[in-house]
Write a protein that holds these residues in place. Structure first.
Motif, PDB file in Angstrom:
ATOM      1  N   GLN A  80      -5.653   1.227   7.724  1.00 48.95           N
ATOM      2  CA  GLN A  80      -5.389   0.424   6.531  1.00 48.95           C
ATOM      3  C   GLN A  80      -4.194  -0.511   6.769  1.00 48.95           C
ATOM      4  OE1 GLN A  80      -4.283   2.718   3.063  1.00 48.95           O
ATOM      5  NE2 GLN A  80      -4.779   1.045   1.666  1.00 48.95           N
ATOM      6  N   ALA A  81      -3.131   0.019   7.367  1.00 47.38           N
ATOM      7  CA  ALA A  81      -1.929  -0.782   7.586  1.00 47.38           C
ATOM      8  C   ALA A  81      -2.143  -1.884   8.627  1.00 47.38           C
ATOM      9  CB  ALA A  81      -0.771   0.126   8.017  1.00 47.38           C
ATOM     10  N   LEU A  82      -2.885  -1.585   9.681  1.00 47.31           N
ATOM     11  CA  LEU A  82      -3.067  -2.557  10.764  1.00 47.31           C
ATOM     12  C   LEU A  82      -4.316  -3.422  10.583  1.00 47.31           C
ATOM     13  CD1 LEU A  82      -1.972  -0.287  13.744  1.00 47.31           C
ATOM     14  CD2 LEU A  82      -0.705  -2.215  12.757  1.00 47.31           C
ATOM     15  N   GLY A  83      -5.137  -3.110   9.588  1.00 52.10           N
ATOM     16  CA  GLY A  83      -6.274  -3.949   9.261  1.00 52.10           C
ATOM     17  C   GLY A  83      -7.442  -3.870  10.226  1.00 52.10           C
ATOM     18  N   ALA A  84      -7.534  -2.799  10.981  1.00 53.35           N
ATOM     19  CA  ALA A  84      -8.636  -2.593  11.931  1.00 53.35           C
ATOM     20  C   ALA A  84      -8.734  -1.100  12.211  1.00 53.35           C
ATOM     21  CB  ALA A  84      -8.375  -3.355  13.226  1.00 53.35           C
ATOM     22  N   PRO A  85      -9.922  -0.641  12.632  1.00 50.89           N
ATOM     23  CA  PRO A  85     -10.067   0.792  12.924  1.00 50.89           C
ATOM     24  C   PRO A  85      -9.120   1.261  14.033  1.00 50.89           C
ATOM     25  CG  PRO A  85     -12.203  -0.276  12.793  1.00 50.89           C
ATOM     26  CD  PRO A  85     -11.180  -1.367  12.775  1.00 50.89           C
ATOM     27  N   VAL A  86      -8.425   2.347  13.748  1.00 49.13           N
ATOM     28  CA  VAL A  86      -7.475   2.952  14.687  1.00 49.13           C
ATOM     29  C   VAL A  86      -7.983   4.338  15.040  1.00 49.13           C
ATOM     30  CG1 VAL A  86      -5.133   3.869  14.941  1.00 49.13           C
ATOM     31  CG2 VAL A  86      -5.487   1.656  13.839  1.00 49.13           C
ATOM     32  N   SER A  87      -7.910   4.687  16.322  1.00 45.68           N
ATOM     33  CA  SER A  87      -8.295   6.034  16.753  1.00 45.68           C
ATOM     34  C   SER A  87      -7.385   6.474  17.888  1.00 45.68           C
ATOM     35  CB  SER A  87      -9.761   6.060  17.209  1.00 45.68           C
ATOM     36  OG  SER A  87      -9.923   5.222  18.341  1.00 45.68           O
ATOM     37  N   ASP A  88      -7.506   7.743  18.245  1.00 47.39           N
ATOM     38  CA  ASP A  88      -6.800   8.316  19.393  1.00 47.39           C
ATOM     39  C   ASP A  88      -5.297   7.999  19.379  1.00 47.39           C
ATOM     40  OD1 ASP A  88      -6.559   9.800  21.706  1.00 47.39           O
ATOM     41  OD2 ASP A  88      -7.046   8.109  23.019  1.00 47.39           O
ATOM     42  N   ILE A 146       0.864  -1.178   0.000  1.00 48.85           N
ATOM     43  CA  ILE A 146       0.000   0.000   0.000  1.00 48.85           C
ATOM     44  C   ILE A 146       0.896   1.222   0.000  1.00 48.85           C
ATOM     45  CG2 ILE A 146      -1.907  -1.183   1.186  1.00 48.85           C
ATOM     46  CD1 ILE A 146      -1.009   0.240   3.792  1.00 48.85           C
ATOM     47  N   GLU A 147       0.278   2.390   0.007  1.00 53.23           N
ATOM     48  CA  GLU A 147       1.044   3.643   0.070  1.00 53.23           C
ATOM     49  C   GLU A 147       2.010   3.607   1.256  1.00 53.23           C
ATOM     50  OE1 GLU A 147       0.362   8.092   1.831  1.00 53.23           O
ATOM     51  OE2 GLU A 147      -1.329   6.717   1.683  1.00 53.23           O
ATOM     52  N   VAL A 148       3.253   3.973   1.016  1.00 54.85           N
ATOM     53  CA  VAL A 148       4.239   4.101   2.083  1.00 54.85           C
ATOM     54  C   VAL A 148       4.289   5.572   2.487  1.00 54.85           C
ATOM     55  CG1 VAL A 148       6.678   3.895   2.699  1.00 54.85           C
ATOM     56  CG2 VAL A 148       5.596   2.139   1.273  1.00 54.85           C
ATOM     57  N   PRO A 149       4.011   5.887   3.750  1.00 49.61           N
ATOM     58  CA  PRO A 149       4.036   7.292   4.159  1.00 49.61           C
ATOM     59  C   PRO A 149       5.447   7.864   4.065  1.00 49.61           C
ATOM     60  CG  PRO A 149       3.848   5.881   6.082  1.00 49.61           C
ATOM     61  CD  PRO A 149       3.747   4.987   4.879  1.00 49.61           C
ATOM     62  N   LEU A 150       5.527   9.127   3.658  1.00 48.69           N
ATOM     63  CA  LEU A 150       6.822   9.798   3.558  1.00 48.69           C
ATOM     64  C   LEU A 150       7.013  10.827   4.667  1.00 48.69           C
ATOM     65  CD1 LEU A 150       7.042  10.318  -0.309  1.00 48.69           C
ATOM     66  CD2 LEU A 150       7.975   8.447   1.089  1.00 48.69           C
ATOM     67  N   THR A 151       5.956  11.078   5.450  1.00 50.21           N
ATOM     68  CA  THR A 151       6.051  12.043   6.544  1.00 50.21           C
ATOM     69  C   THR A 151       5.557  11.398   7.844  1.00 50.21           C
ATOM     70  OG1 THR A 151       3.819  12.924   6.260  1.00 50.21           O
ATOM     71  CG2 THR A 151       5.599  13.986   4.978  1.00 50.21           C
ATOM     72  N   SER A 152       6.017  11.917   8.959  1.00 51.98           N
ATOM     73  CA  SER A 152       5.551  11.454  10.265  1.00 51.98           C
ATOM     74  C   SER A 152       4.060  11.707  10.413  1.00 51.98           C
ATOM     75  CB  SER A 152       6.309  12.170  11.393  1.00 51.98           C
ATOM     76  OG  SER A 152       7.675  11.866  11.339  1.00 51.98           O
ATOM     77  N   GLU A 153       3.610  12.845   9.918  1.00 48.97           N
ATOM     78  CA  GLU A 153       2.192  13.187  10.022  1.00 48.97           C
ATOM     79  C   GLU A 153       1.324  12.134   9.332  1.00 48.97           C
ATOM     80  OE1 GLU A 153      -0.906  16.774   8.816  1.00 48.97           O
ATOM     81  OE2 GLU A 153       1.245  17.085   8.524  1.00 48.97           O
ATOM     82  N   ARG A 154       1.708  11.739   8.124  1.00 46.39           N
ATOM     83  CA  ARG A 154       0.934  10.726   7.398  1.00 46.39           C
ATOM     84  C   ARG A 154       1.052   9.360   8.080  1.00 46.39           C
ATOM     85  NH1 ARG A 154      -3.494   9.251   5.084  1.00 46.39           N
ATOM     86  NH2 ARG A 154      -3.249   7.851   3.323  1.00 46.39           N
ATOM     87  N   ALA A 155       2.231   9.024   8.580  1.00 47.23           N
ATOM     88  CA  ALA A 155       2.434   7.724   9.229  1.00 47.23           C
ATOM     89  C   ALA A 155       1.559   7.570  10.471  1.00 47.23           C
ATOM     90  CB  ALA A 155       3.909   7.542   9.601  1.00 47.23           C
ATOM     91  N   LEU A 156       1.249   8.678  11.144  1.00 48.18           N
ATOM     92  CA  LEU A 156       0.440   8.631  12.364  1.00 48.18           C
ATOM     93  C   LEU A 156      -1.036   8.929  12.099  1.00 48.18           C
ATOM     94  CD1 LEU A 156       2.891  10.342  14.862  1.00 48.18           C
ATOM     95  CD2 LEU A 156       2.403   7.895  14.610  1.00 48.18           C
ATOM     96  N   GLU A 184      -5.755   3.495  20.020  1.00 44.48           N
ATOM     97  CA  GLU A 184      -6.873   2.592  20.301  1.00 44.48           C
ATOM     98  C   GLU A 184      -7.035   1.685  19.082  1.00 44.48           C
ATOM     99  OE1 GLU A 184      -8.918   2.202  23.026  1.00 44.48           O
ATOM    100  OE2 GLU A 184      -7.672   3.653  24.086  1.00 44.48           O
ATOM    101  N   LEU A 185      -6.982   0.400  19.315  1.00 42.04           N
ATOM    102  CA  LEU A 185      -7.126  -0.590  18.250  1.00 42.04           C
ATOM    103  C   LEU A 185      -7.845  -1.793  18.834  1.00 42.04           C
ATOM    104  CD1 LEU A 185      -6.180  -1.520  15.295  1.00 42.04           C
ATOM    105  CD2 LEU A 185      -4.338  -2.666  16.503  1.00 42.04           C
ATOM    106  N   PRO A 222      -4.710   8.257  11.579  1.00 40.26           N
ATOM    107  CA  PRO A 222      -5.539   7.094  11.927  1.00 40.26           C
ATOM    108  C   PRO A 222      -6.082   6.336  10.715  1.00 40.26           C
ATOM    109  CG  PRO A 222      -6.095   8.941  13.335  1.00 40.26           C
ATOM    110  CD  PRO A 222      -5.165   9.464  12.279  1.00 40.26           C
ATOM    111  N   GLN A 223      -6.403   7.059   9.644  1.00 46.04           N
ATOM    112  CA  GLN A 223      -6.927   6.395   8.444  1.00 46.04           C
ATOM    113  C   GLN A 223      -5.854   5.505   7.812  1.00 46.04           C
ATOM    114  OE1 GLN A 223      -8.360   9.087   5.410  1.00 46.04           O
ATOM    115  NE2 GLN A 223      -9.776   7.557   4.620  1.00 46.04           N
ATOM    116  N   TRP A 224      -4.625   6.029   7.684  1.00 44.83           N
ATOM    117  CA  TRP A 224      -3.541   5.220   7.122  1.00 44.83           C
ATOM    118  C   TRP A 224      -3.216   4.048   8.045  1.00 44.83           C
ATOM    119  CZ3 TRP A 224       1.243   3.375   8.367  1.00 44.83           C
ATOM    120  CH2 TRP A 224       1.916   2.733   7.328  1.00 44.83           C
TER     121      TRP A 224
END
Length: 172
Positions: free
Chosen positions: A32-40, A15-25, A59-60, A27-29
């Motif tokens: 997708q990467a962890l395969g379950a809804p991520v929040s907080d 999938i898309e590889v994040p190029l920034t810390s902001e994108r890597a953190l 939160e996962l 929740p939507q990305w």
């Protein structure tokens, strides 16, 4: 996991590889990467060397979990030239680690864009959940704080190293 190996294979994702810390953190990305809804998502620590390590919690699956994401983030084109190394590190955790009889840190997912030759890995945060990893400088500082001032630590013999659960630098 093969016979005699304590390691699970990391999930491989293209999938898309994040190029920034902001994108890597984001929740939507992360979802997708962890395969379950991520929040907080909460950043615990950002360590910038050649690769950036982002220690964070999120939160996962209804519980707070701790992770470490490693990749070439917030860098320029020249810095991203090391991307193939990140892809190879992901390949190690997804393909080779399950056959190695020595325990390695748990890598949950290895994200790669093989065309762009970039990758990130998401691992369990060893520091938050399992203790501390000490560099020789931190180890030396800990010795000095206990009155041991002679000598300089340059090498640690891994056969004599201890995993210190919540040592002097942890939350106690």
């Amino acid at each position: 996991m093969s016979k005699g190996s304590p390691n699970k294979a990391a999930i491989e994702l293209e999938i898309e590889v994040p190029l920034t810390s902001e994108r890597a953190l984001d929740p939507q990305w992360l979802s997708q990467a962890l395969g379950a809804p991520v929040s907080d998502v909460e950043l615990t620590e950002s360590i910038k060397t050649v690769a950036t390590k982002l220690r964070f919690s999120a939160e996962l699956g209804g519980e707070r979990q701790h992770f470490c994401l490693k990749g070439l983030l917030d860098t320029d084109e020249a810095g991203r030239m090391g991307g193939p190394t990140c892809v190879l590190e992901g390949d190690f955790y997804s393909k080779l680690a399950p056959g190695v009889p020595v325990r390695v840190p748990e890598c949950i997912v290895a994200v790669a864009d093989r065309t762009a030759r970039q990758g990130v890995i998401i691992m369990r945060d060893l520091i938050a959940g399992y203790g501390e990893l000490w560099s020789t400088r931190i180890f030396e500082r800990a010795l000095r704080s206990r009155g041991r001032t002679s000598g300089h630590v340059q090498w640690l013999d891994a056969r004599r190293a201890l995993l210190v659960e919540w040592g002097p630098l942890g939350p106690g």
